[in-house]
Design an enzyme around this catalytic site. Structure first.
Site, PDB file in Angstrom:
ATOM      1  N   MET A 182      33.353 124.531  65.037  1.00 51.09           N
ATOM      2  CA  MET A 182      32.135 123.767  64.758  1.00 51.09           C
ATOM      3  C   MET A 182      31.188 124.612  63.892  1.00 51.09           C
ATOM      4  SD  MET A 182      31.474 121.301  67.968  1.00 51.09           S
ATOM      5  CE  MET A 182      30.691 122.469  69.048  1.00 51.09           C
ATOM      6  N   GLY A 206      34.568 136.149  66.832  1.00 50.52           N
ATOM      7  CA  GLY A 206      35.536 135.456  67.709  1.00 50.52           C
ATOM      8  C   GLY A 206      36.347 134.433  66.921  1.00 50.52           C
ATOM      9  N   HIS A 207      35.677 133.659  66.057  1.00 48.30           N
ATOM     10  CA  HIS A 207      36.404 132.687  65.226  1.00 48.30           C
ATOM     11  C   HIS A 207      37.331 133.412  64.250  1.00 48.30           C
ATOM     12  CE1 HIS A 207      32.642 130.191  66.012  1.00 48.30           C
ATOM     13  NE2 HIS A 207      33.607 129.405  66.447  1.00 48.30           N
ATOM     14  N   GLN A 267      31.386 115.122  71.117  1.00 45.58           N
ATOM     15  CA  GLN A 267      31.649 116.002  72.260  1.00 45.58           C
ATOM     16  C   GLN A 267      30.375 116.579  72.860  1.00 45.58           C
ATOM     17  OE1 GLN A 267      34.043 118.842  69.714  1.00 45.58           O
ATOM     18  NE2 GLN A 267      33.160 120.331  71.110  1.00 45.58           N
ATOM     19  N   GLY A 273      40.227 129.651  71.001  1.00 43.35           N
ATOM     20  CA  GLY A 273      39.796 130.771  71.831  1.00 43.35           C
ATOM     21  C   GLY A 273      39.899 130.414  73.308  1.00 43.35           C
ATOM     22  N   ARG A 274      40.301 131.399  74.089  1.00 45.90           N
ATOM     23  CA  ARG A 274      40.419 131.140  75.532  1.00 45.90           C
ATOM     24  C   ARG A 274      39.078 131.286  76.252  1.00 45.90           C
ATOM     25  NH1 ARG A 274      45.708 134.061  75.618  1.00 45.90           N
ATOM     26  NH2 ARG A 274      44.920 135.559  77.126  1.00 45.90           N
ATOM     27  N   LYS A 275      37.964 131.509  75.532  1.00 45.37           N
ATOM     28  CA  LYS A 275      36.664 131.392  76.197  1.00 45.37           C
ATOM     29  C   LYS A 275      36.508 129.949  76.685  1.00 45.37           C
ATOM     30  CE  LYS A 275      32.558 131.225  74.250  1.00 45.37           C
ATOM     31  NZ  LYS A 275      32.014 130.014  74.945  1.00 45.37           N
TER      32      LYS A 275
HETATM   33  O1  PAF Z   1      35.792 124.783  70.366  1.00 42.47           O
HETATM   34  C1  PAF Z   1      35.213 124.155  69.466  1.00 42.47           C
HETATM   35  O2  PAF Z   1      34.553 124.722  68.603  1.00 42.47           O
HETATM   36  C2  PAF Z   1      35.328 122.646  69.423  1.00 42.47           C
HETATM   37  O3  PAF Z   1      35.363 122.103  70.697  1.00 42.47           O
HETATM   38  C3  PAF Z   1      36.523 122.141  68.579  1.00 42.47           C
HETATM   39  C4  PAF Z   1      37.846 122.576  69.181  1.00 42.47           C
HETATM   40  C5  PAF Z   1      36.410 122.684  67.159  1.00 42.47           C
HETATM   41  C6  PAF Z   1      36.522 120.620  68.522  1.00 42.47           C
HETATM   42  O4  PAF Z   1      35.361 120.136  67.941  1.00 42.47           O
END
Ligand code: PAF
Length: 289
Positions: A31, A37-38, A63, A149-151
């Site tokens: 997002m 981390g990303h 979400q 990520g597993r966070k």
């Molecule tokens: O973990 C996230 O950043 C979001 O939930 C994802 C997997 C990109 C879905 O919008």
């Protein structure tokens, strides 16, 4: 500069072209507000054999269970693009909301029991939004290895389940939590913490560290591990949603003696909600700082 596309059809074509050129596509859905981390997920995609990594950046309105959370979520596209460029990302897909959810949109992807507890309880509708957007991203991307990520441990398990249930041509990989040196799990939401709250946020890492040390010393009681983790969080956070020991595969709550477990935490500091977890008895268990 890294290639940037906004249009879903152009993104699908670009992924198809990469595969036609013989590339193995790696996908990192995000997002935005990218942090180390990303970027570790980008590296992990390459380590898992991807030769061209695509990053998606989309603050998915479906979400978010709270409007204020959606409004406040950090948006930093320019610096995200620079970070992707520097990390050797091939393509970034950053669609507008109405391109992903055109007028009349009414199809959702829902996973069952795995999505009901924990975040499913405290953030109603959250996982329905996650699985719907991730299914769409997987379909647009096509065959790939996708890294999460597993966070967001529950999210990773749910997406893996969805992918297998729907037979999507995607290998789902979960990457261990990346932490600051002081133990704070990296999260885009950390940017939203007030300066005065940053040290308080470390209570989660302290709690997990105490549980981890007790585990290493032989403690196996779910109740004792929960209590050790909970104490510092209770002292420093404004509100706890849960501190719980669960099964790392089924995500069901565990009592009594446990052989392997996941200790999960969600708690609030002012308007910021943080989640974290600790894998116990799972090889190799990531340890908080
Ligand atoms: O973990 C996230 O950043 C979001 O939930 C994802 C997997 C990109 C879905 O919008």
């Amino acid at each position: 500069m890294v290639q940037l596309v906004h249009d879903p059809a152009a993104f699908r074509d670009a992924c198809d072209r990469l595969r036609a050129q013989g590339e193995r596509v790696g996908l990192v859905p995000t997002m935005g507000a990218l942090h180390e981390g990303h970027l570790a997920l980008v590296d992990e995609a390459k380590a898992k054999g991807a030769t061209a990594v695509v990053v998606t950046i989309f603050v998915n309105p479906k979400q978010f269970d709270r409007d204020d959370d959606l409004r406040r979520y950090p948006r930093t596209l320019d610096s995200d693009l620079e970070a992707c460029e520097a990390r050797g990302v091939s393509l970034v897909f950053a669609p507008e909301a109405d391109a992903m959810y055109p007028e009349g949109f009414q199809t959702h992807v829902q996973v069952g029991a795995l999505a009901e507890e924990l975040e499913g309880t405290y953030r109603p509708g959250h996982f329905l939004g996650v699985t719907t957007i991730v299914a769409k991203l997987f379909i647009l991307t096509g065959a790939c290895v996708a890294v999460f990520g597993r966070k967001d441990y529950q999210q990773w398990r749910i997406i893996d389940r969805m992918t297998r249930d729907l037979g999507l041509p995607v290998t789902v990989v979960g990457h261990p939590i990346v932490r600051e040196e002081d133990g704070l799990a990296l999260s885009s939401r950390n940017q939203l913490l007030e300066d005065a709250d940053r040290p308080r946020a470390l209570a989660i890492a302290r709690g997990l560290k105490a549980a981890s040390a007790a585990w290493d010393a032989g403690e196996r009681s779910a109740e004792a591990l929960t209590a050790l983790a909970r104490a510092p969080i209770e002292a420093d956070f404004d509100r706890i949603d849960y501190v719980r020991v669960i099964d790392p595969v089924t995500l069901e709550g565990l009592d009594g003696a446990v052989e392997r477990a996941l200790l999960v935490v969600a708690a609030h500091l002012g308007p910021v909600r943080l989640i974290d977890n600790l894998e116990l008895g799972v090889d190799p268990p990531p340890t908080p700082g």
